[in-house]
Design a protein around this motif. Sequence first.
Motif, PDB file in Angstrom:
ATOM      1  N   LEU A   1       0.861  -1.181   0.000  1.00  0.00           N
ATOM      2  CA  LEU A   1       0.000   0.000   0.000  1.00  0.00           C
ATOM      3  C   LEU A   1       0.899   1.234   0.000  1.00  0.00           C
ATOM      4  O   LEU A   1       1.672   1.466   0.925  1.00  0.00           O
ATOM      5  N   SER A   2       0.754   2.017  -1.038  1.00  0.00           N
ATOM      6  CA  SER A   2       1.619   3.169  -1.244  1.00  0.00           C
ATOM      7  C   SER A   2       1.126   4.373  -0.433  1.00  0.00           C
ATOM      8  O   SER A   2      -0.035   4.762  -0.526  1.00  0.00           O
ATOM      9  N   LEU A   3       2.035   4.935   0.368  1.00  0.00           N
ATOM     10  CA  LEU A   3       1.692   6.098   1.205  1.00  0.00           C
ATOM     11  C   LEU A   3       2.854   7.086   1.159  1.00  0.00           C
ATOM     12  O   LEU A   3       3.993   6.691   0.934  1.00  0.00           O
ATOM     13  N   TYR A   4       2.568   8.332   1.386  1.00  0.00           N
ATOM     14  CA  TYR A   4       3.646   9.323   1.492  1.00  0.00           C
ATOM     15  C   TYR A   4       3.708   9.813   2.931  1.00  0.00           C
ATOM     16  O   TYR A   4       2.682  10.219   3.485  1.00  0.00           O
ATOM     17  N   ARG A   5       4.907   9.747   3.508  1.00  0.00           N
ATOM     18  CA  ARG A   5       5.070  10.173   4.893  1.00  0.00           C
ATOM     19  C   ARG A   5       5.547  11.626   4.926  1.00  0.00           C
ATOM     20  O   ARG A   5       6.563  11.971   4.311  1.00  0.00           O
ATOM     21  N   LEU A   6       4.797  12.452   5.639  1.00  0.00           N
ATOM     22  CA  LEU A   6       5.108  13.884   5.684  1.00  0.00           C
ATOM     23  C   LEU A   6       5.469  14.298   7.106  1.00  0.00           C
ATOM     24  O   LEU A   6       4.917  13.769   8.074  1.00  0.00           O
ATOM     25  N   HIS A   7       6.372  15.255   7.231  1.00  0.00           N
ATOM     26  CA  HIS A   7       6.740  15.775   8.543  1.00  0.00           C
ATOM     27  C   HIS A   7       5.683  16.768   9.032  1.00  0.00           C
ATOM     28  O   HIS A   7       5.426  16.890  10.215  1.00  0.00           O
ATOM     29  N   ARG A   8       5.161  17.506   8.079  1.00  0.00           N
ATOM     30  CA  ARG A   8       4.163  18.529   8.439  1.00  0.00           C
ATOM     31  C   ARG A   8       2.962  18.400   7.494  1.00  0.00           C
ATOM     32  O   ARG A   8       3.118  17.987   6.345  1.00  0.00           O
ATOM     33  N   GLU A   9       1.818  18.864   7.985  1.00  0.00           N
ATOM     34  CA  GLU A   9       0.611  18.779   7.154  1.00  0.00           C
ATOM     35  C   GLU A   9       0.752  19.607   5.879  1.00  0.00           C
ATOM     36  O   GLU A   9       0.274  19.236   4.819  1.00  0.00           O
ATOM     37  N   ASP A  10       1.435  20.775   6.013  1.00  0.00           N
ATOM     38  CA  ASP A  10       1.490  21.666   4.853  1.00  0.00           C
ATOM     39  C   ASP A  10       2.414  21.169   3.736  1.00  0.00           C
ATOM     40  O   ASP A  10       2.473  21.776   2.673  1.00  0.00           O
ATOM     41  N   GLU A  11       3.114  20.068   3.972  1.00  0.00           N
ATOM     42  CA  GLU A  11       3.904  19.477   2.875  1.00  0.00           C
ATOM     43  C   GLU A  11       2.987  18.847   1.820  1.00  0.00           C
ATOM     44  O   GLU A  11       3.435  18.553   0.711  1.00  0.00           O
ATOM     45  N   ALA A  12       1.726  18.667   2.183  1.00  0.00           N
ATOM     46  CA  ALA A  12       0.784  18.009   1.264  1.00  0.00           C
ATOM     47  C   ALA A  12       0.634  18.803  -0.034  1.00  0.00           C
ATOM     48  O   ALA A  12       0.557  18.214  -1.119  1.00  0.00           O
ATOM     49  N   ASP A  13       0.629  20.131   0.063  1.00  0.00           N
ATOM     50  CA  ASP A  13       0.479  20.961  -1.145  1.00  0.00           C
ATOM     51  C   ASP A  13       1.667  20.781  -2.091  1.00  0.00           C
ATOM     52  O   ASP A  13       1.499  20.671  -3.301  1.00  0.00           O
TER      53      ASP A  13
END
Lengths: 190, 228
Positions: free
Chosen positions: A60-72
């Motif tokens: 299952l492919s996921l992206y791990r982010l340090h902060r929520e605003d990295e989503a943009d």
Amino acid sequence: MFRCLVKWLRGGGFCSQQQFYWFLRIAKTRRWQPDDETGKFPTAEEALQDLKLRPEERGLSLYRLHREDEADELACIYSLTLRDNPGHFEYVLFPDSVLSKDDRIVHAPVEEHLRFLSERHYEIPAPAEEQLLRLAERIRNSPNKQVGRVRQKQLVDFAIQHGFLEREEFHNRIGKKWRELILKKKKFEK
Amino acid sequence: MAVAFPISSPIELFNPVPASVGIDPNWRRRPKTTYEKPDHVPPIPTISDNDSEELDFNRKERDFEIAYHALADRRGANATPAGRAASRKIWREAGTKAVEWLIDKFKKEQHPETIIGIAETLTALEDIALPVVLTELEGDEPKPEYAALVESLAWMKLPQQSPSRLRIVSIINRYLASPHLDCQVAAVQLTRILDDDQARQFLDRAKKSANQRLHEEIEDLLNERFEE
């Protein structure tokens, strides 16, 4: 008192606060939030459709982010480099606390992708369908989950703002239609 | 202090079996087996045109399945726009049959990235895909599930005097009239294929009765196209 201070410092002081991450899954927003027209909340089975693996996928492919605003930023880089038709980027974002012990997550860099994407790419290897259903349920019920849609216009604006067309690492990676949209917008702005 | 080492077993010498062991020494003298001709020899089956078509169809089906799985896979060669364009060769070469096959798959597909992959492939097939997609959309009620199919048309380059223009206008009208927001959004996106005047008419009309989300889409399109 002094002993407590030493113990706290040895434990890492302020840095000892456990780092937590966000996980982003590319999804369809309508499967995770109430319907605009009927107000009906999608079931876990409906949400599961976004977690199911394609036949050739091993995890299952996921992206791990340090902060929520990295989503943009992720939305912008992913869309511009890996999608040919411009469009909105939809996702569901959830904190790592949503994952259970069964959801063993491993770093799965994709060498061919830009470093930003590759470094953040993780997988839950070979999850069973039952496990995915439980994960869908937990994400769905999490009060901290975020269902997001980055509009195509925002993606173009972000690309202009960060000079994607001028950056070498984006060379030959941005699709023709995106390129045209960015150039058109830049022309209007002049 | 003396240390006792275990005594190793003696080394076994390499002792190969002679090549002649186990072989019948009279094998050259054995009588040759003879075969009698049977009374009736069944005819060798010939491959008819129908069979060859079926074989061809099965081979195509298998190739399509392989290529289909790569549609949403953005790794390896598919990580760049040029690589994705090259991997669409198989669909282009198969022509209308490939488009029909893809649309059939599209109707059942649930994976968001695969749906996008199909739409992108149909857009890339342009003149091959356009008539088939139009027929499909005309033959059914506007459905939110078809939104990606409608939007795949939006990124095609349509010649100015194309006879498909009228059909597209009719689809925009039907999808705008749908009660489903996804259909309305797709219709608004499809105005990209029209010329400026016609697109503006549609967008202005749709804006009057639009809810917040649709209004946002229309504003974005007007901004992108006319810098308003």
